[in-house]
Design a protein around this motif. Structure first.
Motif, PDB file in Angstrom:
ATOM      1  N   ASP A   1       5.368   5.432   9.032  1.00  0.00           N
ATOM      2  CA  ASP A   1       4.013   5.162   9.482  1.00  0.00           C
ATOM      3  C   ASP A   1       3.919   4.030  10.498  1.00  0.00           C
ATOM      4  O   ASP A   1       2.906   3.903  11.186  1.00  0.00           O
ATOM      5  CB  ASP A   1       3.081   4.914   8.295  1.00  0.00           C
ATOM      6  CG  ASP A   1       3.523   3.780   7.390  1.00  0.00           C
ATOM      7  OD1 ASP A   1       4.711   3.398   7.422  1.00  0.00           O
ATOM      8  OD2 ASP A   1       2.671   3.276   6.637  1.00  0.00           O
TER       9      ASP A   1
ATOM     10  N   TYR B   1       3.959  -1.863   6.484  1.00  0.00           N
ATOM     11  CA  TYR B   1       3.782  -0.415   6.548  1.00  0.00           C
ATOM     12  C   TYR B   1       4.439   0.236   5.345  1.00  0.00           C
ATOM     13  O   TYR B   1       5.376  -0.324   4.762  1.00  0.00           O
ATOM     14  CB  TYR B   1       4.370   0.141   7.860  1.00  0.00           C
ATOM     15  CG  TYR B   1       3.574  -0.299   9.064  1.00  0.00           C
ATOM     16  CD1 TYR B   1       2.481   0.430   9.504  1.00  0.00           C
ATOM     17  CD2 TYR B   1       3.889  -1.467   9.738  1.00  0.00           C
ATOM     18  CE1 TYR B   1       1.722   0.021  10.589  1.00  0.00           C
ATOM     19  CE2 TYR B   1       3.144  -1.890  10.828  1.00  0.00           C
ATOM     20  CZ  TYR B   1       2.060  -1.138  11.240  1.00  0.00           C
ATOM     21  OH  TYR B   1       1.306  -1.559  12.310  1.00  0.00           O
TER      22      TYR B   1
ATOM     23  N   SER C   1       6.469   2.510   5.281  1.00  0.00           N
ATOM     24  CA  SER C   1       7.878   2.761   5.584  1.00  0.00           C
ATOM     25  C   SER C   1       8.771   1.608   5.139  1.00  0.00           C
ATOM     26  O   SER C   1       9.993   1.754   5.110  1.00  0.00           O
ATOM     27  CB  SER C   1       8.058   2.963   7.096  1.00  0.00           C
ATOM     28  OG  SER C   1       7.699   1.780   7.792  1.00  0.00           O
TER      29      SER C   1
END
Length: 189
Positions: A31, A177, A179
């Motif tokens: 993301d 994020y 991620s």
């Protein structure tokens, strides 16, 4: 006056690549990529822009600076990584003949080059790597933007590869994020 921004991916242990300038451990999905496409599109290589059907508007950066090893890391793909930007490569051993047309290779003092670039009209100046060049330009860096990746590399080029010289920065933003990547933004204190 234009600003110099060191915008780079980094591991938790301060490495900007693995041994032999291997970038493959850094994630290219997650993301955080939407932020890069939205806010840092100028930093995408020309081939990536073309593959994504995007164009760089040069609003954030119109010039990119890099050391020879950072430039050479992409030779498997191209010798003109950022054709949409003015590209300046610093090297004490390579010459203009070793680079693509449109890429400037110089052995001039990086500080002198940056100070001259800052006086020109235009948008920002992006320092894309490497660590030796970043250390040489540490006092000229106005903004430090780190894409801190959730991994430890153990070896590889350091974010700043120079002598001990503490410099204080002020955190201006940190965005985590899903991620696992955390983008931190810092300004000179």
């Amino acid at each position: 006056m234009r600003a110099l921004t060191y915008y780079v991916a980094v591991s938790l242990d301060g490495r900007i690549a693995g041994p032999d300038d291997d970038y493959s451990a850094f994630p290219v999905e997650g993301d955080h990529i939407a932020m890069i496409l939205r806010d840092y599109r100028d930093t995408l290589p020309g081939a990536a822009l073309a593959a994504l059907g995007l164009a760089a508007d040069r609003a954030r950066f119109d010039t990119v600076l890099m050391g020879w090893n950072t430039y050479a890391a992409g030779f498997a793909h191209t010798r003109d990584p950022y054709p949409h930007l003015r590209q300046v490569v610093f090297s004490r051993s390579r010459t203009q003949a070793d680079a693509a047309p449109g890429v400037t290779v110089t052995d001039e003092d990086p500080v002198r080059v940056v100070r001259r670039l800052k006086e020109e009209d235009g948008s920002g100046i992006w320092l894309c790597g490497g660590g030796v060049l970043a250390a040489a330009l540490a006092d000229e860096i106005d903004h430090l933007v780190l894409k801190v990746n959730p991994l430890v590399l153990g070896e590889g080029p350091s974010l700043f590869a120079g002598p001990y010289a503490p410099r204080h920065l002020r955190l201006t933003r940190a965005t985590p994020y899903g991620s696992g990547v955390v983008v931190t933004e810092h300004a000179r204190a």
